[in-house]
Write a protein that holds these residues in place. Structure first.
Motif, PDB file in Angstrom:
ATOM      1  N   PHE A 199      -4.791  -9.587 -11.848  1.00  0.00           N
ATOM      2  CA  PHE A 199      -4.743  -8.164 -11.509  1.00  0.00           C
ATOM      3  C   PHE A 199      -3.533  -7.861 -10.626  1.00  0.00           C
ATOM      4  O   PHE A 199      -2.800  -6.889 -10.867  1.00  0.00           O
ATOM      5  N   VAL A 200      -3.308  -8.690  -9.620  1.00  0.00           N
ATOM      6  CA  VAL A 200      -2.159  -8.491  -8.724  1.00  0.00           C
ATOM      7  C   VAL A 200      -0.851  -8.565  -9.515  1.00  0.00           C
ATOM      8  O   VAL A 200       0.037  -7.722  -9.358  1.00  0.00           O
ATOM      9  N   LYS A 201      -0.729  -9.560 -10.369  1.00  0.00           N
ATOM     10  CA  LYS A 201       0.484  -9.726 -11.172  1.00  0.00           C
ATOM     11  C   LYS A 201       0.739  -8.496 -12.040  1.00  0.00           C
ATOM     12  O   LYS A 201       1.879  -7.994 -12.119  1.00  0.00           O
ATOM     13  N   SER A 202      -0.309  -7.990 -12.678  1.00  0.00           N
ATOM     14  CA  SER A 202      -0.145  -6.841 -13.569  1.00  0.00           C
ATOM     15  C   SER A 202       0.073  -5.544 -12.805  1.00  0.00           C
ATOM     16  O   SER A 202       0.796  -4.648 -13.271  1.00  0.00           O
ATOM     17  N   MET A 257       0.815  -1.211   0.000  1.00  0.00           N
ATOM     18  CA  MET A 257       0.000   0.000   0.000  1.00  0.00           C
ATOM     19  C   MET A 257       0.846   1.256   0.000  1.00  0.00           C
ATOM     20  O   MET A 257       0.373   2.337  -0.308  1.00  0.00           O
ATOM     21  N   ALA A 258       2.104   1.138   0.384  1.00  0.00           N
ATOM     22  CA  ALA A 258       2.937   2.331   0.455  1.00  0.00           C
ATOM     23  C   ALA A 258       3.093   2.993  -0.894  1.00  0.00           C
ATOM     24  O   ALA A 258       3.387   4.185  -0.975  1.00  0.00           O
ATOM     25  N   ALA A 259       2.892   2.231  -1.972  1.00  0.00           N
ATOM     26  CA  ALA A 259       3.034   2.818  -3.306  1.00  0.00           C
ATOM     27  C   ALA A 259       2.022   3.916  -3.535  1.00  0.00           C
ATOM     28  O   ALA A 259       2.235   4.805  -4.366  1.00  0.00           O
ATOM     29  N   PHE A 260       0.900   3.899  -2.803  1.00  0.00           N
ATOM     30  CA  PHE A 260      -0.117   4.921  -2.988  1.00  0.00           C
ATOM     31  C   PHE A 260       0.336   6.284  -2.493  1.00  0.00           C
ATOM     32  O   PHE A 260      -0.327   7.290  -2.740  1.00  0.00           O
ATOM     33  N   LEU A 272      10.827  -5.025  -1.376  1.00  0.00           N
ATOM     34  CA  LEU A 272       9.726  -5.157  -0.431  1.00  0.00           C
ATOM     35  C   LEU A 272      10.077  -4.573   0.933  1.00  0.00           C
ATOM     36  O   LEU A 272       9.188  -4.223   1.712  1.00  0.00           O
ATOM     37  N   ASN A 273      11.376  -4.464   1.245  1.00  0.00           N
ATOM     38  CA  ASN A 273      11.783  -3.990   2.576  1.00  0.00           C
ATOM     39  C   ASN A 273      12.506  -2.644   2.526  1.00  0.00           C
ATOM     40  O   ASN A 273      13.377  -2.368   3.338  1.00  0.00           O
ATOM     41  N   TYR A 274      12.147  -1.810   1.550  1.00  0.00           N
ATOM     42  CA  TYR A 274      12.847  -0.545   1.327  1.00  0.00           C
ATOM     43  C   TYR A 274      12.871   0.336   2.575  1.00  0.00           C
ATOM     44  O   TYR A 274      13.849   1.011   2.874  1.00  0.00           O
ATOM     45  N   TYR A 275      11.776   0.351   3.337  1.00  0.00           N
ATOM     46  CA  TYR A 275      11.666   1.230   4.503  1.00  0.00           C
ATOM     47  C   TYR A 275      11.906   0.498   5.830  1.00  0.00           C
ATOM     48  O   TYR A 275      11.551   1.005   6.888  1.00  0.00           O
ATOM     49  N   SER A 322      -5.071  -8.333  -1.903  1.00  0.00           N
ATOM     50  CA  SER A 322      -3.923  -7.699  -1.274  1.00  0.00           C
ATOM     51  C   SER A 322      -2.641  -8.340  -1.782  1.00  0.00           C
ATOM     52  O   SER A 322      -2.638  -9.500  -2.203  1.00  0.00           O
ATOM     53  N   TRP A 323      -1.564  -7.585  -1.754  1.00  0.00           N
ATOM     54  CA  TRP A 323      -0.276  -8.108  -2.188  1.00  0.00           C
ATOM     55  C   TRP A 323       0.841  -7.262  -1.590  1.00  0.00           C
ATOM     56  O   TRP A 323       0.616  -6.152  -1.126  1.00  0.00           O
ATOM     57  N   ASP A 324       2.033  -7.824  -1.575  1.00  0.00           N
ATOM     58  CA  ASP A 324       3.198  -7.089  -1.101  1.00  0.00           C
ATOM     59  C   ASP A 324       3.654  -6.147  -2.199  1.00  0.00           C
ATOM     60  O   ASP A 324       4.004  -6.584  -3.305  1.00  0.00           O
TER      61      ASP A 324
END
Length: 251
Positions: free
Chosen positions: A226-229, A1-4, A22-25, A70-72
């Motif tokens: 959808f998640v993959k794309s 969700m952080a991408a939002f 996935l662990n940038y922060y 949901s997805w990472d």
């Protein structure tokens, strides 16, 4: 969700980078995912249209310059310093045919599979009359209504979107379950009851038509695609220069 949290900025060049993780922060802000998830959840409780707005912002951010499954989310997208409304012309238009859609997506490294899956985002939200008026009024010199529209659906749209009605807020929900992320959108395509020409265009290619049928029959297949794309689209990187300390202003 952080991408939002990324700003809706336009990147000049496109590539699928490997800098996102996935662990940038993990060290600088280890609680960021739970914080963002809570903010989105709270916003959705207050306004059920929030997920549609967030999804559109994410699409704008990734496609131009770079409530459901949901997805990472890979994190670390850099914010740009340029934002021009005029450059949104690069977004696929609601009047695009299948050839135009395919070209627009392929220029960004996205396939017909991605086109069909990401179009499913239209299961959420609302569309103004201006986005589909061309299909229900003065369609061409011989017919007033797009013949690819189901007659009863076209009639219902004409009752809401009058030919001479310029009300800015006039419009209809993208599908009857517009606050629920599901595969209703694909079922409506097959019933010829979708709003946009670009939605109906998915029936005009054997590949996308097959995917529409598959997603209409299986919500699970749609969710996985959808998640993959979405992950693939979020990896489009380009002209960003910084990770903003305050998302409202440049550093």
């Amino acid at each position: 969700m952080a991408a939002f949290l990324s700003s809706s900025l336009i990147f000049l060049y496109f590539s699928f980078g490997t800098s996102l993780t996935l662990n940038y922060y993990q060290k600088t802000c280890p609680a960021v995912e739970s914080l963002v998830r809570k903010a989105v959840t709270d916003a959705t409780r207050r306004d059920k249209t929030a997920p549609a707005g967030l999804l559109r912002m994410h699409f704008h951010d990734c496609f131009i310059r770079s409530g459901g499954p949901s997805w990472d989310v890979p994190k670390g997208r850099k914010d740009g310093r340029i934002s021009k409304a005029s450059e949104t012309i690069q977004l696929p238009a609601p009047t695009f045919n299948i050839s135009q859609l395919q070209q627009s997506f392929s220029q960004r490294g996205l396939s017909l599979e991605d086109l069909a899956a990401l179009s499913g985002g239209h299961t959420l939200g609302f569309s103004h009359c201006s986005s589909f008026n061309n299909r229900i009024h003065n369609f061409n010199s011989t017919t007033d209504i797009d013949p690819s529209l189901h007659p009863s659906f076209a009639a219902s749209l004409r009752r809401v979107c009058l030919a001479k009605n310029n009300a800015k807020k006039a419009g209809v929900a993208m599908d009857p379950s517009s606050s629920t992320f599901d595969n209703t959108y694909y079922k409506l395509i097959l019933q010829q009851k979708v709003l946009l020409s670009s939605d109906n265009a998915l029936l005009n290619s054997p590949k996308t038509r097959s995917l529409v049928s598959r997603f209409a029959s299986s919500n699970d297949a749609f969710s996985k695609a959808f998640v993959k794309s979405m992950i693939k689209m979020s990896s489009i990187t380009g002209g960003g220069q910084e990770i903003r300390k305050n998302c409202r202003v440049v550093n």
